[in-house]
Design an enzyme around this catalytic site. Structure first.
Site, PDB file in Angstrom:
ATOM      1  N   ASP A  29       1.036  -0.998  -0.150  1.00 20.52           N
ATOM      2  CA  ASP A  29      -0.361   0.241   0.079  1.00 20.52           C
ATOM      3  C   ASP A  29       1.212   1.171   0.340  1.00 20.52           C
ATOM      4  OD1 ASP A  29      -3.227   0.890   1.320  1.00 20.52           O
ATOM      5  OD2 ASP A  29      -1.497   2.354   0.815  1.00 20.52           O
ATOM      6  N   ASN A  86     -13.182  -3.281   2.656  1.00 24.00           N
ATOM      7  CA  ASN A  86     -14.051  -2.016   3.181  1.00 24.00           C
ATOM      8  C   ASN A  86     -14.940  -2.083   1.780  1.00 24.00           C
ATOM      9  OD1 ASN A  86     -12.616  -0.913   5.180  1.00 24.00           O
ATOM     10  ND2 ASN A  86     -11.755  -0.229   3.478  1.00 24.00           N
ATOM     11  N   GLY A  92     -15.568   3.461   3.889  1.00 25.00           N
ATOM     12  CA  GLY A  92     -14.149   3.526   3.891  1.00 25.00           C
ATOM     13  C   GLY A  92     -13.000   3.180   2.479  1.00 25.00           C
ATOM     14  N   GLN A  93     -14.847   2.815   2.002  1.00 26.05           N
ATOM     15  CA  GLN A  93     -13.235   2.056   0.586  1.00 26.05           C
ATOM     16  C   GLN A  93     -13.463   3.380  -0.625  1.00 26.05           C
ATOM     17  OE1 GLN A  93     -16.425  -0.862  -2.005  1.00 26.05           O
ATOM     18  NE2 GLN A  93     -14.873  -1.148  -2.983  1.00 26.05           N
ATOM     19  N   HIS A  99      -9.955  -5.054  -2.743  1.00 27.14           N
ATOM     20  CA  HIS A  99      -9.184  -5.191  -1.920  1.00 27.14           C
ATOM     21  C   HIS A  99      -8.962  -5.957  -0.797  1.00 27.14           C
ATOM     22  CE1 HIS A  99     -10.384  -1.226  -2.174  1.00 27.14           C
ATOM     23  NE2 HIS A  99      -8.857  -1.187  -1.206  1.00 27.14           N
ATOM     24  N   LEU A 100      -8.255  -6.929  -0.364  1.00 30.67           N
ATOM     25  CA  LEU A 100      -7.850  -7.856   0.500  1.00 30.67           C
ATOM     26  C   LEU A 100      -6.915  -6.610   1.099  1.00 30.67           C
ATOM     27  CD1 LEU A 100      -8.954  -9.343   2.549  1.00 30.67           C
ATOM     28  CD2 LEU A 100      -8.338 -11.242   1.089  1.00 30.67           C
TER      29      LEU A 100
HETATM   30  P1  5GP Z   1      -9.417   1.540   0.383  1.00 27.15           P
HETATM   31  O1  5GP Z   1      -9.466   2.593   1.094  1.00 27.15           O
HETATM   32  O2  5GP Z   1     -10.418   1.447  -0.827  1.00 27.15           O
HETATM   33  O3  5GP Z   1     -10.426   0.364   0.999  1.00 27.15           O
HETATM   34  O4  5GP Z   1      -8.256   0.928   0.081  1.00 27.15           O
HETATM   35  C1  5GP Z   1      -6.807   1.724  -1.803  1.00 27.15           C
HETATM   36  C2  5GP Z   1      -6.167   1.663  -0.216  1.00 27.15           C
HETATM   37  O5  5GP Z   1      -5.783   2.090  -2.012  1.00 27.15           O
HETATM   38  C3  5GP Z   1      -5.859   2.794   0.278  1.00 27.15           C
HETATM   39  O6  5GP Z   1      -5.141   1.495   1.263  1.00 27.15           O
HETATM   40  C4  5GP Z   1      -4.389   3.569  -0.368  1.00 27.15           C
HETATM   41  O7  5GP Z   1      -3.579   4.712   0.809  1.00 27.15           O
HETATM   42  C5  5GP Z   1      -3.947   2.705  -1.536  1.00 27.15           C
HETATM   43  N1  5GP Z   1      -3.438   3.358  -2.319  1.00 27.15           N
HETATM   44  C6  5GP Z   1      -4.701   4.321  -2.928  1.00 27.15           C
HETATM   45  N2  5GP Z   1      -4.002   4.271  -4.332  1.00 27.15           N
HETATM   46  C7  5GP Z   1      -2.470   3.890  -4.681  1.00 27.15           C
HETATM   47  C8  5GP Z   1      -1.866   3.700  -5.583  1.00 27.15           C
HETATM   48  O8  5GP Z   1      -1.385   4.557  -6.583  1.00 27.15           O
HETATM   49  N3  5GP Z   1      -0.485   3.109  -5.817  1.00 27.15           N
HETATM   50  C9  5GP Z   1      -0.755   1.582  -4.454  1.00 27.15           C
HETATM   51  N4  5GP Z   1       0.232   1.274  -4.182  1.00 27.15           N
HETATM   52  N5  5GP Z   1      -1.878   2.035  -2.948  1.00 27.15           N
HETATM   53  C10 5GP Z   1      -2.579   2.484  -3.444  1.00 27.15           C
END
Ligand code: 5GP
Ligand code: ZN
Length: 113
Positions: A29, A86, A92-93, A99-100
């Site tokens: 991440d 999420n 918080g998605q 994604h896990l």
């Molecule tokens: P969500 O909030 O949808 O559950 O998780 C999305 C995750 O993707 C977040 O933890 C965020 O830091 C990560 N993320 C967002 N953009 C990028 C990216 O460009 N590269 C990587 N490696 N992670 C990302």
């Protein structure tokens, strides 16, 4: 607009890759919330957990097997780790490709924020 995680899976957008097979891709991440914070994604685009179909059941089970393998490889399996999924905005998605989150390397609190 192209999905960010589809772009990462297709290697059109850079990531710190940690695992790949025919069905799954895993990478660090970009904003880690723990010493170890890895995202495990299906190569197939599925927007949210609500969009998982019966035909995806094996794929979803495989994601957990991959999470277990990575947790063991990272040396956090015995101490413990957290898997987070999420679904939709209030949870918080922010990226709408399932994604896990694999989080570990520190003490986790409960209830989650
Ligand atoms: P969500 O909030 O949808 O559950 O998780 C999305 C995750 O993707 C977040 O933890 C965020 O830091 C990560 N993320 C967002 N953009 C990028 C990216 O460009 N590269 C990587 N490696 N992670 C990302
Ligand atoms: Zn996607």
């Amino acid at each position: 607009m192209q999905c960010l995680f589809c772009s990462i899976v297709e290697k059109k957008f850079p990531s710190k890759e940690i695992y790949e097979d025919k069905k799954v891709f895993a990478f660090h991440d970009v904003r880690p919330q723990a010493p170890i914070h890895i995202l495990i994604v299906p190569k197939k685009h599925v927007s949210t957990v609500l969009d998982i179909e019966t035909a995806d059941n094996e794929l979803m089970g495989h994601m957990f097997q991959v999470a277990n393998k990575i947790a063991r490889d990272q040396g956090i399996a015995e101490k413990g780790f957290r898997l987070v999924l999420n679904c939709n905005r209030q949870a918080g998605q922010t990226v709408f490709h399932v994604h896990l989150h694999l989080l570990g390397g520190r003490l986790m609190k409960w209830p989650p924020g």
